[in-house]
Design a protein around this motif. Structure first.
Motif, PDB file in Angstrom:
ATOM      1  N   LEU B  36       0.833  -1.196   0.000  1.00 29.08           N
ATOM      2  CA  LEU B  36       0.000   0.000   0.000  1.00 29.08           C
ATOM      3  C   LEU B  36       0.869   1.248   0.000  1.00 29.08           C
ATOM      4  N   GLY B  37       2.176   1.051   0.224  1.00 32.34           N
ATOM      5  CA  GLY B  37       3.125   2.105  -0.109  1.00 32.34           C
ATOM      6  C   GLY B  37       3.351   3.201   0.900  1.00 32.34           C
ATOM      7  N   SER B  38       2.594   3.224   2.002  1.00 29.93           N
ATOM      8  CA  SER B  38       2.767   4.324   2.952  1.00 29.93           C
ATOM      9  C   SER B  38       3.008   3.799   4.358  1.00 29.93           C
ATOM     10  N   LYS B  39       3.848   4.533   5.101  1.00 25.87           N
ATOM     11  CA  LYS B  39       4.120   4.181   6.488  1.00 25.87           C
ATOM     12  C   LYS B  39       2.863   4.293   7.355  1.00 25.87           C
ATOM     13  N   VAL B  40       1.854   4.992   6.826  1.00 27.05           N
ATOM     14  CA  VAL B  40       0.607   5.132   7.567  1.00 27.05           C
ATOM     15  C   VAL B  40       0.021   3.756   7.913  1.00 27.05           C
ATOM     16  N   PHE B  41       0.304   2.758   7.086  1.00 26.88           N
ATOM     17  CA  PHE B  41      -0.295   1.450   7.312  1.00 26.88           C
ATOM     18  C   PHE B  41       0.520   0.564   8.255  1.00 26.88           C
ATOM     19  N   ALA B  42       1.622   1.098   8.754  1.00 33.55           N
ATOM     20  CA  ALA B  42       2.467   0.317   9.661  1.00 33.55           C
ATOM     21  C   ALA B  42       1.715  -0.193  10.905  1.00 33.55           C
ATOM     22  N   PRO B  43       0.836   0.631  11.518  1.00 34.88           N
ATOM     23  CA  PRO B  43       0.129   0.116  12.704  1.00 34.88           C
ATOM     24  C   PRO B  43      -0.770  -1.082  12.383  1.00 34.88           C
ATOM     25  N   ILE B  44      -1.297  -1.132  11.164  1.00 29.32           N
ATOM     26  CA  ILE B  44      -2.142  -2.256  10.773  1.00 29.32           C
ATOM     27  C   ILE B  44      -1.295  -3.509  10.629  1.00 29.32           C
ATOM     28  N   LYS B  45      -0.176  -3.345   9.950  1.00 32.04           N
ATOM     29  CA  LYS B  45       0.740  -4.472   9.801  1.00 32.04           C
ATOM     30  C   LYS B  45       1.155  -4.998  11.183  1.00 32.04           C
ATOM     31  N   ALA B  46       1.442  -4.069  12.093  1.00 35.00           N
ATOM     32  CA  ALA B  46       1.863  -4.456  13.442  1.00 35.00           C
ATOM     33  C   ALA B  46       0.753  -5.219  14.164  1.00 35.00           C
ATOM     34  N   ASP B  47      -0.485  -4.768  13.977  1.00 36.42           N
ATOM     35  CA  ASP B  47      -1.610  -5.427  14.642  1.00 36.42           C
ATOM     36  C   ASP B  47      -1.748  -6.869  14.146  1.00 36.42           C
ATOM     37  N   ASN B  51      -1.242 -10.573  16.043  1.00 35.51           N
ATOM     38  CA  ASN B  51      -2.162 -11.711  16.047  1.00 35.51           C
ATOM     39  C   ASN B  51      -1.426 -13.002  15.709  1.00 35.51           C
ATOM     40  N   ILE B  52      -0.612 -12.943  14.676  1.00 34.58           N
ATOM     41  CA  ILE B  52       0.088 -14.150  14.230  1.00 34.58           C
ATOM     42  C   ILE B  52       1.049 -14.641  15.328  1.00 34.58           C
ATOM     43  N   THR B  90      -7.763 -17.491  20.523  1.00 33.77           N
ATOM     44  CA  THR B  90      -9.127 -17.363  19.993  1.00 33.77           C
ATOM     45  C   THR B  90      -9.407 -15.902  19.624  1.00 33.77           C
ATOM     46  N   LEU B  91      -9.003 -14.984  20.507  1.00 35.20           N
ATOM     47  CA  LEU B  91      -9.194 -13.556  20.236  1.00 35.20           C
ATOM     48  C   LEU B  91      -8.291 -13.091  19.086  1.00 35.20           C
ATOM     49  N   ALA B  92      -7.055 -13.549  19.103  1.00 40.20           N
ATOM     50  CA  ALA B  92      -6.108 -13.147  18.051  1.00 40.20           C
ATOM     51  C   ALA B  92      -6.616 -13.590  16.681  1.00 40.20           C
ATOM     52  N   LEU B  93      -7.133 -14.822  16.599  1.00 40.97           N
ATOM     53  CA  LEU B  93      -7.630 -15.328  15.317  1.00 40.97           C
ATOM     54  C   LEU B  93      -8.942 -14.639  14.921  1.00 40.97           C
ATOM     55  N   MET B  94      -9.721 -14.255  15.937  1.00 36.70           N
ATOM     56  CA  MET B  94     -10.977 -13.541  15.644  1.00 36.70           C
ATOM     57  C   MET B  94     -10.682 -12.252  14.869  1.00 36.70           C
ATOM     58  N   TRP B  95      -9.655 -11.522  15.313  1.00 30.95           N
ATOM     59  CA  TRP B  95      -9.276 -10.282  14.628  1.00 30.95           C
ATOM     60  C   TRP B  95      -8.492 -10.568  13.362  1.00 30.95           C
TER      61      TRP B  95
END
Ligand SMILES: CCCCCCCCCCCCC/C=C/[C@@H](O)[C@H](CO[C@@H]1O[C@H](CO)[C@H](O)[C@H](OS(=O)(=O)O)[C@H]1O)NC(=O)CCCCCCCCCCC
Ligand SMILES: CCCCCCCCCCCCC/C=C/[C@@H](O)[C@H](CO[C@@H]1O[C@H](CO)[C@H](O)[C@H](OS(=O)(=O)O)[C@H]1O)NC(=O)CCCCCCCCCCC
Lengths: 208, 208
Positions: B36-47, B51-52, B90-95
């Protein structure tokens, strides 16, 4: 978070900042963002934690060589050549100091009693002041827009002050007095770091 | 990120998902957010990485006991009692499954050629569709506002498709064909996880 106010930063003999003491003091700051009360601020806390971890890793690799923050910048400058200062602990501290400045200005503004008279129990005005002075100029318009949205998750003044002194019964004026006390060495430390970046010509103003 | 399209998910004999294989396959997905090309998405990747990591830690604690995703849910349900399902892997996989669904719907929409005719080289319409179906209902209004702001950081269609097949010279139709191919087992896997949460009554709809 009584923590923040009980963990004074150390005084600095002749503006030298001891890395070890500095790292110990800043390690108490990330929970500050929990006082804001919303999970929305988790990415900010993570970013600041990342800065601290990076500086600590450099320090731990040779505690004697990297005894002061000044030494870190000097040595990294000589190691990294033209990559510097956008590299290593120099980069981590460059951003960390902006987060510290944000916290400092926010607390100062609260302690000084600055308020939005129309919304005296909101702290948006104080947060916005801190953001405008410490961070806005390093953020592109998209991150600025994200900030504006996140601002709505800020707690009200009384909840924030209570969170800062969690687990203690403290009257508002005592809390503000504690903030003033905390700010003395904290502000001096942040100022000294900014001065060091200026003297070393290590400041960058690229946008994220 | 040729990675994503070269890393097929495994077929599932009788809807059982082997934890080890699943973890190996999803570990290639976080770089998707770099496309997606922007550092803005780093928090999503981290989330999603978080989970993993959480699911992997549970699996690694006893690979035999936690051999399938189904076993994880069943065992955690019996361990955690009334805390479950807002707990553990269970919670991690839910998200995580919601992030996977987001990726799936976005890729499907692109592969199906859905476009904003007024802005044919933007993918906001595809991202918004994926967000609305996979995530929006779990986000409070502030996070929804943050999403709307972050959307402006999305790349244009051609850049995104190029990023997906990085390091390879691939014509657009070949890229779309690869996406279709990738989606077969991927969609089946995501569907099976959703079905499992539904059957086990493990789905929650609280807001963040
Ligand atoms: C589903 C919806 C999805 C939507 C997508 C979400 C989008 C979210 C975007 C969030 C941005 C989070 C804040 C983080 C911003 C960071 O990008 C910047 C630069 O961050 C630096 O970047 C460097 C490289 O350039 C190095 O990696 C540094 O790392 S290094 O250690 O490796 O060298 C790193 O700190 N830090 C910053 O701007 C610092 C931020 C301090 C914040 C202080 C408080 C602000 C409080 C605000 C209160 C209202
Ligand atoms: C200076 C400016 C500062 C401004 C402040 C920045 C504000 C930024 C706010 C950003 C939100 C980032 C996205 C993360 C959201 C997360 O809050 C949610 C719930 O996250 C879950 O929460 C659980 C507890 O309830 C557990 O901790 C889970 O963790 S556990 O593993 O411990 O169990 C965890 O994943 N995940 C989500 O919503 C999942 C998100 C997937 C996203 C998919 C793609 C969306 C793409 C959008 C493209 C446009």
């Amino acid at each position: 978070m009584a923590l923040l106010l009980d963990q004074q930063f150390a005084p600095m003999p002749n503006n030298e900042i001891a890395t070890k003491t500095f790292l110990e003091s800043v390690s108490h700051l990330p929970p500050f963002f929990d006082c804001l009360g919303s999970k929305v601020f988790a990415p900010i806390k993570a970013d600041i934690n990342g800065n601290i971890t990076k500086i600590k890793a450099v320090y731990d690799s040779d505690p004697v060589k990297y005894e002061t923050l000044q030494q870190i910048l000097l040595i990294e400058k000589s190691i990294y050549g033209s990559e510097w200062p956008k590299v290593g602990a120099t980069l981590a501290l460059m951003w960390l100091k902006r987060g510290l400045r944000f916290i400092q200005i926010l607390l100062q503004s609260l302690a000084d009693g600055e308020r939005d008279e129309d919304n005296p129990n909101l702290i948006r005005i104080n947060i916005t002041k801190a953001y405008d002075q410490a961070l806005k100029r390093y953020h592109g318009w998209i991150v600025q827009k994200v900030f504006k949205a996140a601002l709505f998750a800020a707690p009200c003044r009384s909840d924030f002050l209570n969170a800062l002194t969690k687990d203690q019964e403290v009257a508002e004026e005592d809390c503000l007095a504690k903030i003033h006390q905390f700010l003395i060495n904290f502000t001096a430390t942040v100022d000294a770091i900014y001065e060091m970046y200026s003297i070393m010509n290590a400041e960058l103003d690229y946008l994220v």
